[in-house]
Design an enzyme around this catalytic site. Structure first.
Site, PDB file in Angstrom:
ATOM      1  N   CYS A   1     225.864 -54.595   9.112  1.00  0.00           N
ATOM      2  CA  CYS A   1     225.406 -53.268   9.502  1.00  0.00           C
ATOM      3  C   CYS A   1     224.591 -53.333  10.777  1.00  0.00           C
ATOM      4  CB  CYS A   1     224.570 -52.655   8.389  1.00  0.00           C
ATOM      5  SG  CYS A   1     225.401 -52.713   6.815  1.00  0.00           S
TER       6      CYS A   1
ATOM      7  N   THR B   1     235.785 -38.725 -11.600  1.00  0.00           N
ATOM      8  CA  THR B   1     236.835 -39.398 -12.362  1.00  0.00           C
ATOM      9  C   THR B   1     236.761 -40.914 -12.155  1.00  0.00           C
ATOM     10  OG1 THR B   1     238.201 -37.460 -12.084  1.00  0.00           O
ATOM     11  CG2 THR B   1     239.337 -39.488 -12.728  1.00  0.00           C
TER      12      THR B   1
ATOM     13  N   SER C   1     227.518 -55.318  -6.762  1.00  0.00           N
ATOM     14  CA  SER C   1     228.701 -54.822  -6.069  1.00  0.00           C
ATOM     15  C   SER C   1     229.889 -55.722  -6.351  1.00  0.00           C
ATOM     16  CB  SER C   1     228.433 -54.767  -4.563  1.00  0.00           C
ATOM     17  OG  SER C   1     229.593 -54.340  -3.900  1.00  0.00           O
TER      18      SER C   1
ATOM     19  N   GLY D   1     227.118 -51.261  -4.326  1.00  0.00           N
ATOM     20  CA  GLY D   1     225.708 -51.611  -4.219  1.00  0.00           C
ATOM     21  C   GLY D   1     224.880 -50.514  -3.570  1.00  0.00           C
TER      22      GLY D   1
ATOM     23  N   GLN E   1     223.763 -59.894  -3.647  1.00  0.00           N
ATOM     24  CA  GLN E   1     224.143 -61.204  -3.089  1.00  0.00           C
ATOM     25  C   GLN E   1     223.925 -62.346  -4.079  1.00  0.00           C
ATOM     26  OE1 GLN E   1     225.727 -62.070  -0.385  1.00  0.00           O
ATOM     27  NE2 GLN E   1     225.751 -60.103   0.662  1.00  0.00           N
TER      28      GLN E   1
ATOM     29  N   HIS F   1     232.776 -56.059  -4.569  1.00  0.00           N
ATOM     30  CA  HIS F   1     233.497 -56.720  -3.469  1.00  0.00           C
ATOM     31  C   HIS F   1     232.776 -57.947  -2.923  1.00  0.00           C
ATOM     32  CE1 HIS F   1     231.412 -55.394   0.337  1.00  0.00           C
ATOM     33  NE2 HIS F   1     230.994 -54.413  -0.417  1.00  0.00           N
TER      34      HIS F   1
ATOM     35  N   ASN G   1     220.895 -61.129   2.167  1.00  0.00           N
ATOM     36  CA  ASN G   1     222.268 -61.248   2.631  1.00  0.00           C
ATOM     37  C   ASN G   1     222.406 -62.011   3.946  1.00  0.00           C
ATOM     38  OD1 ASN G   1     220.891 -58.612   2.910  1.00  0.00           O
ATOM     39  ND2 ASN G   1     222.442 -58.229   4.466  1.00  0.00           N
TER      40      ASN G   1
HETATM   41  C1  LIG Z   1     226.737 -55.653   0.497  1.00  0.00           C
HETATM   42  C2  LIG Z   1     225.351 -55.359   0.061  1.00  0.00           C
HETATM   43  C3  LIG Z   1     224.993 -54.080  -0.394  1.00  0.00           C
HETATM   44  C4  LIG Z   1     225.943 -52.925  -0.360  1.00  0.00           C
HETATM   45  O1  LIG Z   1     226.939 -52.994  -1.324  1.00  0.00           O
HETATM   46  P1  LIG Z   1     228.228 -52.042  -1.171  1.00  0.00           P
HETATM   47  O2  LIG Z   1     228.990 -52.256  -2.425  1.00  0.00           O
HETATM   48  O3  LIG Z   1     228.958 -52.532   0.043  1.00  0.00           O
HETATM   49  O4  LIG Z   1     227.726 -50.653  -1.017  1.00  0.00           O
HETATM   50  C5  LIG Z   1     223.708 -53.890  -0.842  1.00  0.00           C
HETATM   51  N1  LIG Z   1     222.806 -54.884  -0.850  1.00  0.00           N
HETATM   52  C6  LIG Z   1     223.110 -56.124  -0.412  1.00  0.00           C
HETATM   53  C7  LIG Z   1     222.071 -57.192  -0.444  1.00  0.00           C
HETATM   54  C8  LIG Z   1     224.384 -56.397   0.060  1.00  0.00           C
HETATM   55  O5  LIG Z   1     224.681 -57.618   0.513  1.00  0.00           O
END
Ligand SMILES: *Cc1c(COP(=O)(O)O)cnc(C)c1O
Length: 389
Positions: free
Chosen positions: A326, A238, A200, A71, A180, A202, A152
């Site tokens: 964060c 890659t 994203s 993300g 999110q 994860h 988030n």
């Molecule tokens: C987690 C998150 C991101 C960052 O995504 P990553 O894959 O961890 O870099 C960006 N925006 C929001 C709203 C998020 O919750």
């Protein structure tokens, strides 16, 4: 680890059983997906399948999906693209909000040193963009508007379709950070008609370090990472083929389970919310009461400090978060909670519970049994707190 209660799904999600199994299988193949031999072609096929699966989750064409490292990279790619685009369009204003993820806030701050101007829109007490302020900012003929789909920390969902239409009326491009929202609510980018959207892996039960950027056909984009010809020259490096394949699998499952996920997490989240309201006096629920992610519950506990609450919950075996992942780690109160009008003290005394597809009723009930006592003890220790004041 397994007997802990994980209520921090907005920070990251575990790999789902199905994705883990599939990912493990893919991890043993090491071929470079750009190679022309059979193994290379096979890895390439996995990537294109994943592209279609991610595209299906958000209702766009596969060739409008660019794979990135996550993300943060997707968001940075869009904002960075505005440096060249501002010269072409003779516009230099970027509009975003005060409650964006730090990667949007930091990347837009950097644009100022390239001659761009940034407006950080205020939000109301629920975290919704204020229409009047937005209309006023749009009169300044922005180049880009970037507004997150769902927050988030507090889970508030914006009306992206309406916000994007207004931006387009003002001749601006529109980006949404939908990290999110994906997998939690229906994300229909064709209907919303945005120019860019970030995702994203994860956050939807897949591995870390992989993400996607939706780029509508014809929308201007500049590579953030230059080098090889991967992703039509828009993202060199890659391919992480196993992780991308797993992202596809995670997206496919997220789409299949979208409705049941929403129903399940909403019911458990409401159970937690109602239980907390019934057992702990004087608490404040943050975020919009209705336009909110089904899994998210952000609560302020006046007279108790967020980090202390978190540590006590940690000892009880429960994982939660204070503000964003964060923001925690620093002693700064959450910028999101400040933006919705909480004072620094209340913002410091807030906890984000974020539920997920493995959350159970027993886990919620365990929390409801032991958590009220934690708040009571912390409040007793706090000389400043006087209930009812
Ligand atoms: C987690 C998150 C991101 C960052 O995504 P990553 O894959 O961890 O870099 C960006 N925006 C929001 C709203 C998020 O919750």
């Amino acid at each position: 680890m397994n007997d802990r209660i994980y209520l921090d799904y907005n920070a990251t999600t575990p790999l789902s059983d199905e994705v883990l199994e599939f990912y493990k299988e893919k991890l043993s193949s090491y071929a470079n997906a750009s190679s022309l031999h059979e193994d290379g072609r096979s890895a390439r096929k996995d990537i294109e399948k994943a592209r279609a699966q991610v595209a299906a989750l958000v209702n766009v064409n596969p060739d409008e999906i660019l794979f990135t490292s996550g993300g943060s990279e997707s968001n940075n790619t869009v904002l960075n693209s505005m440096i060249a685009e501002s010269e072409k369009r003779g516009r230099n204003l970027v509009i975003t909000t005060q409650i964006e993820h730090p990667c949007i806030l930091e990347a837009s701050k950097r644009l100022v040193s390239f001659g761009l101007e940034v407006i950080y829109l205020p939000v109301d007490e629920y975290g919704c963009v204020k229409t009047e302020e937005y209309m006023k900012a749009l009169e300044k003929k922005p180049l880009l508007v970037s507004i997150m789909t769902a927050n988030n920390e507090i889970g508030t969902i914006q009306d992206i379709k309406k916000l994007a239409a207004l931006a387009h009326d003002a001749g601006a491009l529109f980006h949404t950070d939908a990290v999110q929202a994906a997998g939690k609510i229906k994300v229909d980018l064709a209907d919303w008609n945005v120019d860019y959207a970030s995702f994203s892996c994860h956050k939807i039960y897949g591995p870390k370090g992989v993400g996607a950027l939706y780029i509508k056909h014809g929308s201007p984009i500049e590579p953030l990472i230059r080098g090889g010809h991967q992703e039509k020259g828009l993202r060199a490096g890659t391919y992480n083929a196993p992780a991308i394949a797993a992202f596809g699998k995670a997206a496919e499952l997220a789409l299949e389970e979208l409705e049941s996920y929403g129903e399940r997490t909403r019911e458990l989240r409401n159970r937690l919310r109602n239980g907390l309201l019934a057992s702990i006096p004087d608490i404040k629920i943050n975020g919009h009461p209705a336009k909110v992610l089904p899994n998210t519950l952000d609560v302020s506990f006046p007279g108790a400090e967020g980090e202390s609450i978190l540590l006590h919950l940690d000892l009880l075996g429960v994982d939660v978060s204070t503000g964003s992942a964060c923001a925690s780690g620093s002693l700064e109160p959450s910028h999101v909670l400040l933006a919705i009008g909480l004072g620094p003290e209340l913002a410091h005394g807030s906890i984000r519970f974020s539920l997920g597809k493995y959350t159970t009723e027993d886990e919620v009930d365990y929390l409801l049994k032991y958590f009220p006592g934690v708040i009571e003890r912390l409040r007793k220790m706090s000389s400043a707190y006087c209930a009812g004041k």
